[in-house]
Write a protein that holds these residues in place. Sequence first.
Motif, PDB file in Angstrom:
ATOM      1  N   MET A   1     -25.661   8.227  26.580  1.00 52.77           N
ATOM      2  CA  MET A   1     -26.981   8.801  26.449  1.00 52.77           C
ATOM      3  C   MET A   1     -27.996   7.679  26.411  1.00 52.77           C
ATOM      4  O   MET A   1     -27.857   6.748  25.634  1.00 52.77           O
ATOM      5  CB  MET A   1     -27.070   9.650  25.190  1.00 52.77           C
ATOM      6  N   LYS A   2     -29.013   7.763  27.232  1.00 48.77           N
ATOM      7  CA  LYS A   2     -30.078   6.777  27.225  1.00 48.77           C
ATOM      8  C   LYS A   2     -31.118   7.216  26.198  1.00 48.77           C
ATOM      9  O   LYS A   2     -31.578   8.353  26.226  1.00 48.77           O
ATOM     10  CB  LYS A   2     -30.703   6.686  28.612  1.00 48.77           C
ATOM     11  N   ILE A   3     -31.471   6.336  25.273  1.00 48.42           N
ATOM     12  CA  ILE A   3     -32.404   6.672  24.209  1.00 48.42           C
ATOM     13  C   ILE A   3     -33.751   6.053  24.528  1.00 48.42           C
ATOM     14  O   ILE A   3     -33.885   4.831  24.565  1.00 48.42           O
ATOM     15  CB  ILE A   3     -31.869   6.186  22.849  1.00 48.42           C
ATOM     16  N   LEU A   4     -34.724   6.901  24.762  1.00 49.57           N
ATOM     17  CA  LEU A   4     -36.070   6.447  25.077  1.00 49.57           C
ATOM     18  C   LEU A   4     -37.046   6.902  24.009  1.00 49.57           C
ATOM     19  O   LEU A   4     -36.830   7.911  23.350  1.00 49.57           O
ATOM     20  CB  LEU A   4     -36.528   7.009  26.434  1.00 49.57           C
ATOM     21  N   ALA A   5     -38.131   6.188  23.879  1.00 49.90           N
ATOM     22  CA  ALA A   5     -39.180   6.569  22.935  1.00 49.90           C
ATOM     23  C   ALA A   5     -39.956   7.756  23.480  1.00 49.90           C
ATOM     24  O   ALA A   5     -40.054   7.949  24.676  1.00 49.90           O
ATOM     25  CB  ALA A   5     -40.120   5.391  22.704  1.00 49.90           C
ATOM     26  N   THR A   6     -40.503   8.546  22.557  1.00 47.19           N
ATOM     27  CA  THR A   6     -41.329   9.675  22.960  1.00 47.19           C
ATOM     28  C   THR A   6     -42.757   9.192  23.168  1.00 47.19           C
ATOM     29  O   THR A   6     -43.128   8.089  22.806  1.00 47.19           O
ATOM     30  CB  THR A   6     -41.313  10.768  21.880  1.00 47.19           C
ATOM     31  N   GLY A   7     -43.577  10.030  23.740  1.00 47.57           N
ATOM     32  CA  GLY A   7     -44.974   9.689  23.932  1.00 47.57           C
ATOM     33  C   GLY A   7     -45.224   9.205  25.339  1.00 47.57           C
ATOM     34  O   GLY A   7     -44.332   9.121  26.167  1.00 47.57           O
ATOM     35  N   SER A   8     -46.480   8.888  25.597  1.00 46.59           N
ATOM     36  CA  SER A   8     -46.869   8.529  26.955  1.00 46.59           C
ATOM     37  C   SER A   8     -46.427   7.128  27.350  1.00 46.59           C
ATOM     38  O   SER A   8     -46.301   6.826  28.519  1.00 46.59           O
ATOM     39  CB  SER A   8     -48.381   8.670  27.104  1.00 46.59           C
ATOM     40  N   ALA A   9     -46.208   6.267  26.398  1.00 42.26           N
ATOM     41  CA  ALA A   9     -45.764   4.899  26.701  1.00 42.26           C
ATOM     42  C   ALA A   9     -44.491   4.608  25.923  1.00 42.26           C
ATOM     43  O   ALA A   9     -44.319   5.076  24.805  1.00 42.26           O
ATOM     44  CB  ALA A   9     -46.851   3.898  26.311  1.00 42.26           C
ATOM     45  N   ALA A  16     -35.806   1.556  19.179  1.00 41.50           N
ATOM     46  CA  ALA A  16     -34.864   0.902  18.257  1.00 41.50           C
ATOM     47  C   ALA A  16     -34.523   1.828  17.094  1.00 41.50           C
ATOM     48  O   ALA A  16     -33.360   1.929  16.687  1.00 41.50           O
ATOM     49  CB  ALA A  16     -35.446  -0.406  17.747  1.00 41.50           C
ATOM     50  N   ASN A  17     -35.525   2.523  16.547  1.00 38.57           N
ATOM     51  CA  ASN A  17     -35.283   3.452  15.438  1.00 38.57           C
ATOM     52  C   ASN A  17     -34.391   4.611  15.879  1.00 38.57           C
ATOM     53  O   ASN A  17     -33.505   5.040  15.142  1.00 38.57           O
ATOM     54  CB  ASN A  17     -36.591   3.974  14.868  1.00 38.57           C
ATOM     55  N   LYS A  18     -34.608   5.106  17.106  1.00 40.96           N
ATOM     56  CA  LYS A  18     -33.750   6.168  17.627  1.00 40.96           C
ATOM     57  C   LYS A  18     -32.306   5.688  17.734  1.00 40.96           C
ATOM     58  O   LYS A  18     -31.370   6.406  17.381  1.00 40.96           O
ATOM     59  CB  LYS A  18     -34.230   6.629  19.006  1.00 40.96           C
ATOM     60  N   LYS A  19     -32.126   4.474  18.199  1.00 40.07           N
ATOM     61  CA  LYS A  19     -30.769   3.926  18.345  1.00 40.07           C
ATOM     62  C   LYS A  19     -30.103   3.773  16.983  1.00 40.07           C
ATOM     63  O   LYS A  19     -28.908   4.084  16.847  1.00 40.07           O
ATOM     64  CB  LYS A  19     -30.803   2.595  19.088  1.00 40.07           C
ATOM     65  N   ILE A  20     -30.826   3.324  15.980  1.00 37.45           N
ATOM     66  CA  ILE A  20     -30.272   3.193  14.628  1.00 37.45           C
ATOM     67  C   ILE A  20     -29.798   4.556  14.127  1.00 37.45           C
ATOM     68  O   ILE A  20     -28.666   4.697  13.657  1.00 37.45           O
ATOM     69  CB  ILE A  20     -31.306   2.579  13.661  1.00 37.45           C
ATOM     70  N   ALA A  21     -30.642   5.570  14.233  1.00 34.46           N
ATOM     71  CA  ALA A  21     -30.290   6.909  13.751  1.00 34.46           C
ATOM     72  C   ALA A  21     -29.104   7.470  14.532  1.00 34.46           C
ATOM     73  O   ALA A  21     -28.169   8.037  13.951  1.00 34.46           O
ATOM     74  CB  ALA A  21     -31.492   7.842  13.846  1.00 34.46           C
ATOM     75  N   TYR A  22     -29.135   7.315  15.846  1.00 34.71           N
ATOM     76  CA  TYR A  22     -28.060   7.827  16.710  1.00 34.71           C
ATOM     77  C   TYR A  22     -26.728   7.150  16.387  1.00 34.71           C
ATOM     78  O   TYR A  22     -25.701   7.820  16.193  1.00 34.71           O
ATOM     79  CB  TYR A  22     -28.447   7.596  18.170  1.00 34.71           C
TER      80      TYR A  22
END
Length: 130
Positions: A1-9, A16-22
């Motif tokens: 799964m590719k973890i990307l940040a939300t939002g326009s940019a 990084a925070n998403k990866k830590i939680a995941y």
Amino acid sequence: MKILATGSALDPKLAANKKIAYDFFRIVLRGRRLNEAEKFMRDDYMQHNPNADTGIKGFKAYFSALGGELPVPDTLPGLVAIQAEGDYVTLSFVREGKSAKGEAYTTTWFDMFRIANGKIVEHWDTALKQ
């Protein structure tokens, strides 16, 4: 799964925070690798699930009672979304249940983490007191 940040940019901190939680959910929670908890959590971690004590010791006591290590999954089955905003990351999962009348239904379960300086410092979910 590719973890990307939300939002326009794309935001490296959110990614990084998403990866830590995941990874925490995959390795420590699903794989029950409690010996790796300190890599992801601070000792003074605050728990808002009413069934587990706060702090990393309370976390380990709760999950130790569930049994030993399990295979660490490559992915998180049932994961439908990961949202990140500021220091908060929410993982949303499909959950199957039965009503009081025995009827099957589908709902969503979530786990939300607050992450500071690369470590989980707080957790919320939809658990009820057992």
